[in-house]
Each structure stands twice: as structure tokens, then as C-alpha cells.
Design a protein around this motif. Structure first.
Motif, PDB file in Angstrom:
ATOM      1  N   GLN A  95      -4.739   0.531  40.914  1.00 49.75           N
ATOM      2  CA  GLN A  95      -4.328  -0.547  40.006  1.00 49.75           C
ATOM      3  C   GLN A  95      -3.194  -0.114  39.091  1.00 49.75           C
ATOM      4  O   GLN A  95      -2.264  -0.866  38.828  1.00 49.75           O
ATOM      5  CB  GLN A  95      -5.496  -0.987  39.125  1.00 49.75           C
ATOM      6  CG  GLN A  95      -6.659  -1.460  39.918  1.00 49.75           C
ATOM      7  CD  GLN A  95      -7.722  -2.134  39.060  1.00 49.75           C
ATOM      8  OE1 GLN A  95      -7.424  -2.854  38.132  1.00 49.75           O
ATOM      9  NE2 GLN A  95      -8.968  -1.900  39.395  1.00 49.75           N
ATOM     10  N   GLU A 117       0.084   0.391  41.008  1.00 42.76           N
ATOM     11  CA  GLU A 117       0.621  -0.935  41.337  1.00 42.76           C
ATOM     12  C   GLU A 117       1.363  -1.542  40.136  1.00 42.76           C
ATOM     13  O   GLU A 117       2.458  -2.085  40.273  1.00 42.76           O
ATOM     14  CB  GLU A 117      -0.546  -1.834  41.708  1.00 42.76           C
ATOM     15  CG  GLU A 117      -0.224  -2.931  42.702  1.00 42.76           C
ATOM     16  CD  GLU A 117      -1.521  -3.609  43.138  1.00 42.76           C
ATOM     17  OE1 GLU A 117      -1.962  -4.512  42.411  1.00 42.76           O
ATOM     18  OE2 GLU A 117      -2.069  -3.219  44.187  1.00 42.76           O
ATOM     19  N   ASN A 140      -9.239  -5.276  38.368  1.00 41.38           N
ATOM     20  CA  ASN A 140      -9.754  -5.664  39.671  1.00 41.38           C
ATOM     21  C   ASN A 140     -10.937  -4.761  40.025  1.00 41.38           C
ATOM     22  O   ASN A 140     -10.772  -3.559  40.162  1.00 41.38           O
ATOM     23  CB  ASN A 140      -8.630  -5.528  40.706  1.00 41.38           C
ATOM     24  CG  ASN A 140      -9.030  -6.079  42.046  1.00 41.38           C
ATOM     25  OD1 ASN A 140     -10.220  -6.066  42.407  1.00 41.38           O
ATOM     26  ND2 ASN A 140      -8.064  -6.572  42.791  1.00 41.38           N
TER      27      ASN A 140
END
Ligand SMILES: Nc1ncnc2c1ncn2[C@@H]1O[C@H](COP(=O)(O)OP(=O)(O)OP(=O)(O)O)[C@@H](O)[C@H]1O
Ligand code: SF4
Ligand SMILES: [Mg+2]
Length: 327
Positions: A113, A116, A105
Motif C-alpha cells: 500500500q 503504491e 486496504n
């Protein structure tokens, strides 16, 4: 012998079109053992990405898996619900997509990221513990100054480093299987081989089975354990790297090898396979390679050759080459 980490059997994917169902890949069979590297090689449009995506359960309409089985550590994935598949992805089977923007992303910082991705499978993980794992993962794929890199954004990475980053994220949860589809922005072959070499070491240590998708045979030549060659939606030859490279038995594989520049033949003209890859809408009858094959006969034009064992590997050809013959 232990169980394969990934076992794909008779896999077929079709796309619904106005002209009816088009088979993008069919009869796909291969397996990868834990810690092993399989190079999935073929020209553009031969069905490499579709095979990878189908293995991940990521074929969306108008495409669908028509038949076949995909087993990870013995557990069937075909037929699972999207929610069940989501639990498996990342933790059991992970993919690096051909388009890097699918994985990375651009507007999120690297640490965000990665944390996550970790928390998707381990919700209670503390930020501190997560950061430690992220740093280790970046270092493991050969990204220098991981502390600094963790605070950056994907666009600040070079092509090779971005691919390493995608690999680091894909390997965060130590999946049993990793499928890496070569990025579209063709990286230098040397960089590709370097990244593969590093990931291969990592895979051997963690027992991750690796499928490395490429259109360039030379990328996987020195590093894969086995190679599966695709042509027009089918695997035409599968075997150990040594068998395939030094003694190809499928005429297409032989042609592919003859077209790879080698040190010995520097300056020599590359042998190109005459003709072009057939499109899905105009697939020849019988063996899809017959219009380009010097060995084609009436049987080849009429019947699809089934994969069968030949000289220690699997070959889908009615008239496999004999040892050290040329195409
Ligand atoms: N969404 C789609 N709808 C219809 N056909 C598709 C779709 N996606 C892929 N195909 C077809 O499936 C075949 C295999 O495509 P695939 O993307 O797997 O090729 P590839 O080997 O990965 O090629 P490349 O090296 O260019 O990435 C191609 O003929 C392609 O046109
Ligand atoms: S089946 Fe026939 S046409 Fe196809 S690769 Fe073998 S010899 Fe050539
Ligand atoms: Mg592709």
C-alpha cells in the motif's frame, strides 16, 4: 507573513434531496499556515467531515460545492477536473478519513500500500528507495519495529497504530496540507492527543499544515495553534487556542467549554447545553443556535449573524459575550 498553506473562503456544500437542496455547510472560512495545527471542533452532524471532504474535492452527487474557494499554496482547487484534483491529492493535500477502511486496504500488505502511494506520484521510484521511505515514515509517526510492521496487514495494528499508519501513508508525499478526520471508532482521548502530538511535531518539521477534526475539544486543547468551532453547518468562532478556551465570545463555544470535564472540576456535574442540534431539514431561521441560546432576541431569530472580528478572533453572533462572561 507568509502565504497560508490552506485558505478556504465562503465554502458551501448542498445535498439534492426530494425536499430540495439542503445546505450541509455554508459560509465556511478558515486558513492554516505552514506547520500550523487548526482544530476543527463540533458536535456530530455539525459539518466537519463535509468541510474536510469538500476541501479535498471529494463531494459526490447528490452533494455538490455550491460556492466558495479552496486554495492550497495560493492555487485554486474548486473547479478543477477530477484528473487535475487526483494529481493534487496525496502530494499537495491529503486526508485521513473518519472511516479507516477508506484509507487502508485490509487485503494488501502494508508495504504494498505504501509503495503504491509513493509510486502514484513518482512512478520510477525503485523498490529499495521506496522501502527506505516507508520505513522512515512509519518510524516518524511512532510505529515501533517498522521493518516487521511493513510486512504486516492493517488489521494486525491496534486502533491507535492503525491511525498512525494512515497518517504515515498520508504524509508519504509530504503534502502541504493534511486533514485528519477523527476515526469513528472513538479512540481513547489520551491516545488521540498522543497521536496528534506526534503528528504535530512532524508537521512543524516538514511545514505541513494540519487540520485536526474532532468532536472533543479536549483533544485539540493543548496541541492546536488555533481552533474553529462548528455548529449546524457553520463556523461560529475561530481564534487562537488561548483566546477560545480562556475567553470564548460565542455562546455556543462557551457552552461547549463548560461541558468539558476539567481537572479542577472533577466529580462536578458537567454543564450540558440544553436542547439538541438542529437537523438540516428543520434549520431554525436566523441564528441556528437561537433555540438553545440564553441571549437570543428578535434579531437572532430573524437574521443569520455574519462572522465578524471580535477581540482578536472571528465570531458569528449578534451579541458576542463580553470578556469572561458565561453562557
Ligand atoms: N450524502 C449525504 N446526503 C445528505 N446529507 C448528508 C450526506 N452526508 C452528510 N450529510 C449531512 O451533512 C451534515 C454534516 O455531516 P458531517 O458528516 O459533515 O458531520 P460531522 O460533523 O462530520 O459529524 P460526525 O462527528 O458524526 O462525523 C449532516 O447533517 C449530515 O446528515
Ligand atoms: S446570534 Fe443570538 S442566538 Fe445566536 S448565538 Fe448569538 S446571541 Fe445567541
Ligand atoms: Mg464526521
Amino acid at each position: 507573513m507568509s502565504q497560508p498553506a490552506l485558505q478556504v473562503t465562503n465554502l458551501a456544500v448542498s445535498f439534492a434531496t426530494r425536499r430540495g437542496d439542503l445546505a450541509a455547510v455554508r459560509g465556511i472560512e478558515f486558513h492554516v499556515m505552514p506547520g500550523e495545527v487548526l482544530g476543527l471542533v463540533g458536535e456530530s452532524g455539525s459539518g466537519k467531515s463535509i468541510t474536510g471532504l469538500a476541501t479535498m474535492g471529494l463531494i459526490d452527487p447528490p452533494g455538490r460545492i455550491v460556492s466558495g474557494s479552496v486554495k492550497v499554496n495560493g492555487h485554486e482547487l474548486v473547479g478543477l477536473s477530477e484528473a487535475e484534483l487526483r494529481k493534487k491529492r496525496g502530494r499537495e493535500i491529503s486526508m485521513i478519513f473518519q472511516d479507516p477502511s477508506t484509507t487502508l486496504n485490509p487485503v494488501l500488505r502494508v508495504d504494498t500500500q505504501m509503495i503504491e502511494a509513493l509510486r502514484a506520484h513518482e512512478p520510477g521510484l525503485s523498490t529499495r528507495a521506496a522501502r527506505e521511505k516507508c520505513l522512515a515514515a512509519l518510524a516518524a509517526v511512532g510505529i515501533p519495529s517498522p521493518e516487521e510492521r511493513l510486512l504486516g496487514y492493517p488489521h494486525q495494528f491496534s486502533g491507535g497504530m492503525r491511525q498512525r499508519l494512515a497518517i504515515a501513508i498520508a504524509l508519504l508525499n509530504r503534502p502541504a496540507v493534511l486533514i485528519a478526520d477523527e476515526p469513528t471508532t472513538a479512540l481513547d482521548v489520551t491516545i488521540q492527543s498522543q497521536v496528534l502530538g506526534e503528528v504535530q511535531q512532524l508537521a512543524a518539521e516538514t511545514g505541513t499544515a494540519l487540520v485536526w477534526i474532532t468532536h472533543d475539544l479536549s483533544v485539540v486543547a493543548g496541541l492546536a495553534d488555533r481552533i474553529a468551532v462548528m455548529y449546524a453547518g457553520r463556523i461560529v468562532e475561530t481564534g487562537t487556542v488561548t483566546d477560545i478556551l480562556s475567553d470564548p465570545r460565542h455562546p455556543y463555544t462557551a457552552g461547549l467549554i463548560a461541558s468539558v470535564p476539567s481537572r479542577n472540576r472533577r466529580g462536578a456535574r458537567l454543564a450540558q447545553i440544553a436542547g439538541t442540534t438542529p437537523s438540516l431539514v428543520a434549520m431554525p431561521t436566523g441564528c441556528p443556535f437561537h433555540p438553545r441560546c440564553d441571549h437570543a432576541d428578535a434579531v437572532c431569530r430573524a437574521e443569520v449573524p455574519p462572522p465578524r472580528p471580535v477581540a482578536g478572533r472571528t465570531v458569528a453572533c449578534h451579541h458576542p459575550l463580553t470578556a469572561h462572561a458565561t453562557a
